[in-house]
Design an enzyme around this catalytic site. Structure first.
Site, PDB file in Angstrom:
ATOM      1  N   LYS A  84       3.522   1.267  -4.206  1.00 55.77           N
ATOM      2  CA  LYS A  84       2.742   0.609  -5.181  1.00 55.77           C
ATOM      3  C   LYS A  84       3.948   1.155  -6.231  1.00 55.77           C
ATOM      4  O   LYS A  84       3.412   0.330  -7.240  1.00 55.77           O
ATOM      5  CB  LYS A  84       1.327   0.860  -5.218  1.00 55.77           C
ATOM      6  CG  LYS A  84       0.458   0.815  -3.799  1.00 55.77           C
ATOM      7  CD  LYS A  84      -0.747   1.266  -4.541  1.00 55.77           C
ATOM      8  CE  LYS A  84      -1.865   0.260  -3.476  1.00 55.77           C
ATOM      9  NZ  LYS A  84      -3.251   0.738  -3.971  1.00 55.77           N
ATOM     10  N   TYR A 131     -12.271   4.190   2.445  1.00 53.22           N
ATOM     11  CA  TYR A 131     -13.296   3.961   2.954  1.00 53.22           C
ATOM     12  C   TYR A 131     -13.691   4.019   4.152  1.00 53.22           C
ATOM     13  O   TYR A 131     -14.299   3.979   5.508  1.00 53.22           O
ATOM     14  CB  TYR A 131     -13.165   2.289   2.485  1.00 53.22           C
ATOM     15  CG  TYR A 131     -12.399   1.831   3.336  1.00 53.22           C
ATOM     16  CD1 TYR A 131     -10.945   1.755   2.381  1.00 53.22           C
ATOM     17  CD2 TYR A 131     -11.873   0.444   4.386  1.00 53.22           C
ATOM     18  CE1 TYR A 131     -10.188   0.518   2.987  1.00 53.22           C
ATOM     19  CE2 TYR A 131     -11.042   0.852   4.963  1.00 53.22           C
ATOM     20  CZ  TYR A 131      -9.485   0.083   3.852  1.00 53.22           C
ATOM     21  OH  TYR A 131      -9.029  -0.142   4.628  1.00 53.22           O
ATOM     22  N   LEU A 153     -12.707   6.806  -2.765  1.00 56.26           N
ATOM     23  CA  LEU A 153     -12.211   5.053  -2.675  1.00 56.26           C
ATOM     24  C   LEU A 153     -11.261   5.014  -1.286  1.00 56.26           C
ATOM     25  O   LEU A 153     -11.453   4.368  -0.921  1.00 56.26           O
ATOM     26  CB  LEU A 153     -10.818   4.733  -3.970  1.00 56.26           C
ATOM     27  CG  LEU A 153     -11.210   4.922  -5.264  1.00 56.26           C
ATOM     28  CD1 LEU A 153     -10.120   4.836  -6.537  1.00 56.26           C
ATOM     29  CD2 LEU A 153     -12.575   3.944  -5.615  1.00 56.26           C
ATOM     30  N   THR A 185       0.851  -1.385  -0.097  1.00 58.69           N
ATOM     31  CA  THR A 185       0.123   0.093  -0.275  1.00 58.69           C
ATOM     32  C   THR A 185       1.109   1.058  -0.150  1.00 58.69           C
ATOM     33  O   THR A 185       2.236   0.961   0.141  1.00 58.69           O
ATOM     34  CB  THR A 185      -0.946   0.276   1.115  1.00 58.69           C
ATOM     35  OG1 THR A 185       0.010  -0.068   2.555  1.00 58.69           O
ATOM     36  CG2 THR A 185      -1.916  -1.597   1.562  1.00 58.69           C
ATOM     37  N   GLY A 212      -1.803   9.653  -7.879  1.00 57.62           N
ATOM     38  CA  GLY A 212      -0.552   8.271  -7.175  1.00 57.62           C
ATOM     39  C   GLY A 212      -1.280   7.138  -7.148  1.00 57.62           C
ATOM     40  O   GLY A 212      -1.880   6.926  -8.800  1.00 57.62           O
ATOM     41  N   ASN A 227      -4.519  16.506 -10.758  1.00 63.20           N
ATOM     42  CA  ASN A 227      -4.125  16.093  -8.969  1.00 63.20           C
ATOM     43  C   ASN A 227      -3.180  17.806  -8.950  1.00 63.20           C
ATOM     44  O   ASN A 227      -2.333  18.852  -9.439  1.00 63.20           O
ATOM     45  CB  ASN A 227      -2.742  15.139  -9.825  1.00 63.20           C
ATOM     46  CG  ASN A 227      -2.088  14.756  -8.116  1.00 63.20           C
ATOM     47  OD1 ASN A 227      -2.550  14.831  -7.394  1.00 63.20           O
ATOM     48  ND2 ASN A 227      -0.990  14.460  -8.420  1.00 63.20           N
ATOM     49  N   ARG A 228      -3.002  17.480  -7.419  1.00 61.95           N
ATOM     50  CA  ARG A 228      -2.372  18.572  -7.135  1.00 61.95           C
ATOM     51  C   ARG A 228      -1.140  19.220  -7.897  1.00 61.95           C
ATOM     52  O   ARG A 228      -0.871  20.126  -7.988  1.00 61.95           O
ATOM     53  CB  ARG A 228      -1.570  18.830  -5.572  1.00 61.95           C
ATOM     54  CG  ARG A 228      -1.366  19.753  -4.424  1.00 61.95           C
ATOM     55  CD  ARG A 228      -1.089  19.454  -3.215  1.00 61.95           C
ATOM     56  NE  ARG A 228       0.097  17.813  -2.642  1.00 61.95           N
ATOM     57  CZ  ARG A 228       0.011  17.261  -1.792  1.00 61.95           C
ATOM     58  NH1 ARG A 228      -0.584  17.463  -0.694  1.00 61.95           N
ATOM     59  NH2 ARG A 228       0.714  16.486  -2.247  1.00 61.95           N
TER      60      ARG A 228
HETATM   61  P1  ATR Z   1      -2.325   6.076  -3.400  1.00 62.80           P
HETATM   62  O1  ATR Z   1      -1.178   4.692  -4.183  1.00 62.80           O
HETATM   63  O2  ATR Z   1      -3.074   5.581  -2.342  1.00 62.80           O
HETATM   64  O3  ATR Z   1      -2.660   6.901  -4.920  1.00 62.80           O
HETATM   65  P2  ATR Z   1       0.675   7.571  -2.703  1.00 62.80           P
HETATM   66  O4  ATR Z   1       1.231   7.763  -4.516  1.00 62.80           O
HETATM   67  O5  ATR Z   1       0.797   8.608  -2.340  1.00 62.80           O
HETATM   68  O6  ATR Z   1      -1.607   7.401  -2.972  1.00 62.80           O
HETATM   69  O7  ATR Z   1      -0.963   9.018  -3.380  1.00 62.80           O
HETATM   70  C1  ATR Z   1      -1.483   9.872  -3.464  1.00 62.80           C
HETATM   71  C2  ATR Z   1      -2.582  11.030  -3.712  1.00 62.80           C
HETATM   72  O8  ATR Z   1      -3.479  12.101  -3.726  1.00 62.80           O
HETATM   73  C3  ATR Z   1      -1.497  12.637  -5.014  1.00 62.80           C
HETATM   74  O9  ATR Z   1      -2.371  12.409  -5.972  1.00 62.80           O
HETATM   75  C4  ATR Z   1      -1.383  12.878  -4.227  1.00 62.80           C
HETATM   76  O10 ATR Z   1      -0.819  14.244  -4.954  1.00 62.80           O
HETATM   77  P3  ATR Z   1       0.193  14.859  -4.869  1.00 62.80           P
HETATM   78  O11 ATR Z   1       0.837  13.925  -6.273  1.00 62.80           O
HETATM   79  O12 ATR Z   1       0.606  16.193  -5.772  1.00 62.80           O
HETATM   80  O13 ATR Z   1       1.111  14.394  -3.984  1.00 62.80           O
HETATM   81  C5  ATR Z   1      -2.917  13.737  -3.384  1.00 62.80           C
HETATM   82  N1  ATR Z   1      -2.441  13.791  -2.175  1.00 62.80           N
HETATM   83  C6  ATR Z   1      -1.829  13.789  -0.771  1.00 62.80           C
HETATM   84  N2  ATR Z   1      -2.203  15.082  -0.550  1.00 62.80           N
HETATM   85  C7  ATR Z   1      -3.345  15.822  -1.078  1.00 62.80           C
HETATM   86  C8  ATR Z   1      -3.539  17.543  -0.276  1.00 62.80           C
HETATM   87  N3  ATR Z   1      -2.967  17.274   1.155  1.00 62.80           N
HETATM   88  N4  ATR Z   1      -4.222  17.694  -1.337  1.00 62.80           N
HETATM   89  C9  ATR Z   1      -4.405  17.633  -2.149  1.00 62.80           C
HETATM   90  N5  ATR Z   1      -3.932  15.896  -2.599  1.00 62.80           N
HETATM   91  C10 ATR Z   1      -2.771  15.760  -2.099  1.00 62.80           C
END
Ligand code: ATR
Length: 502
Positions: free
Chosen positions: A298, A451, A449, A294, A362, A383-384
């Site tokens: 990933k 939960y 997604l 997780t 992500g 995405n951010r």
């Molecule tokens: P996963 O494998 O579950 O997708 P991840 O690879 O850590 O987890 O990705 C997390 C996602 O949540 C990313 O799209 C991240 O945005 P960034 O690519 O800009 O980091 C997004 N995310 C996490 N915290 C965020 C926040 N406070 N505001 C907006 N997007 C956020």
């Protein structure tokens, strides 16, 4: 066979006894943590073995070793002597064990213990890390052969935990209690038998006035029933979930429950890993057969795979890895889990003519994007960090944008289905909504997604506007069923498919 030890940390003997009665079924040995008792109560500890009616360890843990005893060492020794005094010929009426620290040398006390069959647990606690030569430390602890060596350490990373398993392997001939504290060490408590540990310490959860004795301890009921501690042997197949920090995860509940119902000699353990490479080293050391991967590993796991399936290659994310003779094989079960869940929810056969917004970029978003493409949907990734959105969108010729006013405006054109994949709004930070500036019309199908909580702020808003909504639980369960197929090399039992709720 490793035993379950229930640590009793109440302020009175009566309260300790009450808790013991409630959890007796899950308890082989009780540990009376006399350091937690009120000073007046400590005068009466001698009576406790008879009151308890099962083997009891007497422990008076000092503050420096993670306990509550802050008095003088002389007074502590007097109290230990009081516990061992007036020994009776029937050993069941005496303390069965006494925990004496490595640096405590009181020959009179030890003689008194031995004379009436109270076994000495010679303990060593390291709250700062793991000794580089732990096997030597374990061997040097016992002064006399009938003592049980106890080493409890606080690992700073997963590599530290691996060293402890190594030391366990090197000291198989030594009777010992060996464990790692903290979140990294939870697996050592579940796999005590595997480590050759005499027992595993537990504390009850949710009982008033019974604080957890040491960080990472599990509840005895959870250890006994969910992890089926008493059935774990050297032959038990081990599976794990890894991530960092390993947040709320329903998968140990899911897999262990299924293994229990199916009578599989298998256990599924949580293993937080600061980096995936150390997780793989760790897994090789203890023989983990399959891993659910997780956040945040990933994507980063892919370079370490020995065999990468087509699925993982094209998606760019991997959430399931299996040990094989040829090394680690990576699979992706998020993708089929997601599309099955979405199609059932929407009643659609595919996503033709549907305009879809994917929020986030992500590992999960990668699986979602690849399935949306396969099902012929037209999508936009927001995405951010815009570059990451672009990276996912480009190969599929999807649109992309930032999570800003411009991106939100573009969403109006991709609003048949909205799929939220970020962790924003997840417990414990439930007060956030990644789409706070988007106004739902009520016509969108909205999937978040996350939960936990079952309804995020985003989903609640969508619902209030009249949208049909779905959370990530169904996808999680579906991807887990696919994972089960890889882990156990057989189909997930159809009779359980819709029967399990966690
Ligand atoms: P996963 O494998 O579950 O997708 P991840 O690879 O850590 O987890 O990705 C997390 C996602 O949540 C990313 O799209 C991240 O945005 P960034 O690519 O800009 O980091 C997004 N995310 C996490 N915290 C965020 C926040 N406070 N505001 C907006 N997007 C956020």
């Amino acid at each position: 066979m490793a035993k379950i030890c229930l640590c009793l940390t109440g302020k009175t003997l009566a309260r300790d006894l009450e808790v013991l009665e409630k959890y007796r079924k899950f308890t082989d040995i009780a540990e009376l943590r006399a350091d937690c008792l009120e000073p007046d109560e400590r005068f009466h500890i001698r009576k406790f073995p008879v009151m308890a009616g099962l083997p009891v360890i007497l422990t008076i843990r000092r503050v420096g070793d993670g306990g509550k005893y802050a008095g003088h060492e002389g007074a502590r020794i007097t109290l230990l002597s009081r516990g061992l005094a007036f020994a009776e010929a029937d050993p069941r009426r005496n303390f069965s064990y006494v925990d004496l620290e490595d640096d405590l040398r009181v020959p009179g006390l030890e003689e008194a213990a031995r004379a009436f069959g109270t076994r000495i647990i010679r303990s060593f606690h390291d709250l700062n890390g793991v000794d580089s030569d732990l096997a030597k430390k374990i061997r040097s602890l016992r002064w006399v052969g009938d003592e049980i060596a106890k080493v409890a350490v606080m690992p700073q990373c997963l590599d530290d935990v691996r060293l402890v398993y190594q030391a366990a392997g090197e000291t198989r001939d030594v009777e010992k209690i060996l464990l790692c504290m903290g979140d990294y060490g939870v697996n050592t408590r579940i796999l005590a038998e595997r480590m050759g540990s005499y027992l595993s310490y537990t504390t009850v959860r949710g009982e008033e006035g019974i604080p957890i004795a040491a960080s990472g301890q599990l509840d005895p009921r959870e250890l006994g029933t969910l992890y089926r501690f008493r059935d774990i042997s050297y032959k038990t197949k081990i599976f794990a979930v890894t991530g960092f920090p390993l947040k709320v995860s329903a998968s140990p509940q899911f897999f262990n429950t299924v293994f229990g119902i199916e009578n599989e000699d298998a256990v599924y353990i949580p293993v937080p890993s600061d980096n995936i490479e150390s997780m793989l080293r760790f897994s090789e050391e203890i023989g983990i057969l399959g891993i659910s991967v997780t956040v945040p590993h990933k994507e980063t796991v892919i370079p370490f795979l020995n065999i990468t399936t087509e699925n993982v290659k094209s998606i760019g994310a991997c959430n399931t890895i299996m040990a094989s003779q040829n090394g680690w094989i990576g699979h992706n079960t998020d993708a089929p889990g997601f599309s099955e869940s979405l199609l059932e929810f929407s009643g659609l056969k595919d996503l033709r003519k549907k305009k879809i917004s994917i929020i986030g970029a992500g590992g999960v978003a990668r699986s979602v994007a690849s399935e949306v493409f396969r099902l012929r949907g037209k999508a936009m990734v927001l995405n951010r960090t815009v570059m990451r959105a672009r990276e996912i969108a480009l190969p599929y010729r999807f649109a992309w944008g930032g999570l800003d006013s411009q991106g939100i405006k573009m969403m109006e054109k991709y609003s048949d289905i909205i799929i939220q994949t970020t962790s924003v709004g997840m417990e414990p930070d439930t007060g956030y909504d990644p789409l706070q500036y988007y106004n739902f019309t009520g016509n969108e199908l909205v999937v978040d997604l996350i939960y936990k909580p079952p309804k995020t702020l985003c989903l609640l808003r969508a619902e209030a506007a009249g949208c049909k909504t779905l959370n990530g639980y169904d996808m999680l369960m579906r991807q887990a069923r696919h994972q089960y197929k890889f882990f156990m090399e057989k189909e997930f039992p159809a009779s359980l498919a819709n029967r399990l709720e966690f």
